[in-house]
Scaffold this motif. Structure first.
Motif, short mmCIF file in Angstrom:
data_model
loop_
_atom_site.label_atom_id
_atom_site.label_comp_id
_atom_site.label_asym_id
_atom_site.label_seq_id
_atom_site.Cartn_x
_atom_site.Cartn_y
_atom_site.Cartn_z
N GLY A 251 8.67 -16.60 -34.41
CA GLY A 251 8.11 -17.62 -35.31
C GLY A 251 9.08 -18.77 -35.53
N GLN A 252 10.35 -18.44 -35.78
CA GLN A 252 11.36 -19.47 -35.99
C GLN A 252 11.60 -20.28 -34.72
OE1 GLN A 252 14.50 -16.83 -37.34
NE2 GLN A 252 14.45 -17.80 -39.36
N PHE B 17 11.19 -25.14 -31.39
CA PHE B 17 11.11 -25.59 -30.00
C PHE B 17 9.70 -25.67 -29.42
CE2 PHE B 17 15.25 -23.28 -30.41
CZ PHE B 17 16.07 -24.39 -30.33
N GLY B 18 8.70 -25.20 -30.16
CA GLY B 18 7.35 -25.21 -29.65
C GLY B 18 6.95 -23.85 -29.09
N ASP B 19 5.74 -23.78 -28.57
CA ASP B 19 5.15 -22.53 -28.10
C ASP B 19 5.57 -22.28 -26.65
OD1 ASP B 19 3.61 -20.27 -28.47
OD2 ASP B 19 1.77 -21.25 -27.80
N HIS B 20 6.57 -21.41 -26.47
CA HIS B 20 7.13 -21.13 -25.15
C HIS B 20 7.39 -19.63 -25.01
CE1 HIS B 20 8.02 -25.35 -24.28
NE2 HIS B 20 8.46 -25.45 -25.53
N THR B 21 7.66 -19.23 -23.79
CA THR B 21 8.28 -17.93 -23.53
C THR B 21 9.78 -18.19 -23.53
OG1 THR B 21 6.40 -17.23 -22.20
CG2 THR B 21 8.46 -16.01 -21.91
N ILE C 245 14.11 -21.80 -21.81
CA ILE C 245 12.68 -21.71 -21.53
C ILE C 245 12.49 -22.14 -20.07
CG2 ILE C 245 11.90 -22.12 -23.89
CD1 ILE C 245 11.38 -25.07 -23.09
N ILE C 246 11.28 -22.00 -19.59
CA ILE C 246 10.93 -22.48 -18.25
C ILE C 246 9.84 -23.52 -18.41
CG2 ILE C 246 9.98 -21.87 -16.00
CD1 ILE C 246 11.30 -19.12 -16.35
N LEU D 109 17.98 -24.62 -24.36
CA LEU D 109 17.66 -25.19 -25.67
C LEU D 109 18.74 -24.96 -26.72
CD1 LEU D 109 13.94 -24.06 -26.00
CD2 LEU D 109 14.80 -26.27 -25.24
N ALA D 110 19.51 -23.89 -26.56
CA ALA D 110 20.54 -23.55 -27.55
C ALA D 110 21.65 -22.78 -26.85
CB ALA D 110 19.94 -22.71 -28.67
#
Length: 96
Positions: free
Chosen positions: A28-29, A34-38, A48-49, A67-68
């Motif tokens: 959720g965090q 970052f948005g809806d990703h795997t 992410i990809i 991303l981090a």
């Protein structure tokens, strides 16, 4: 982008990482930030990809985006960073 279980499995054959399970409390965090990703965790941090930025990447591929990064060597806290497209392109729709 969100990946299917099949695409996650194919990506993991090409990455030294772990996919963060969809039912993990941190999803959720991560989605808020970052948005809806795997999401994938590796020694360098959170990735992410995404569809590739390079024209020479074929269809059915994805590019790893960092991303981090880890805050310190304990790898218990992540620090967000500007999205960084890496040189790693993953085959998602073909056998690796």
């Amino acid at each position: 982008m969100k990946l299917s279980e099949t695409r996650i499995d194919k990506a993991l054959t090409q990455l030294t990482a772990q996919a963060v399970p969809e039912n993990h409390p941190v999803i959720g965090q991560l989605s808020e930030l970052f948005g809806d990703h795997t999401f994938f965790i590796d020694a360098g941090g959170l990735n992410i990809i995404e569809p590739p930025q390079t024209e020479d990447a074929g269809p059915g591929t994805g590019q790893v985006v960092k991303l981090a990064r880890w805050f310190d060597e304990t790898r218990t806290n992540l620090v967000p960073q500007e999205p960084e497209y890496t040189a790693l392109v993953i085959e998602l729709d073909r056998a690796a």
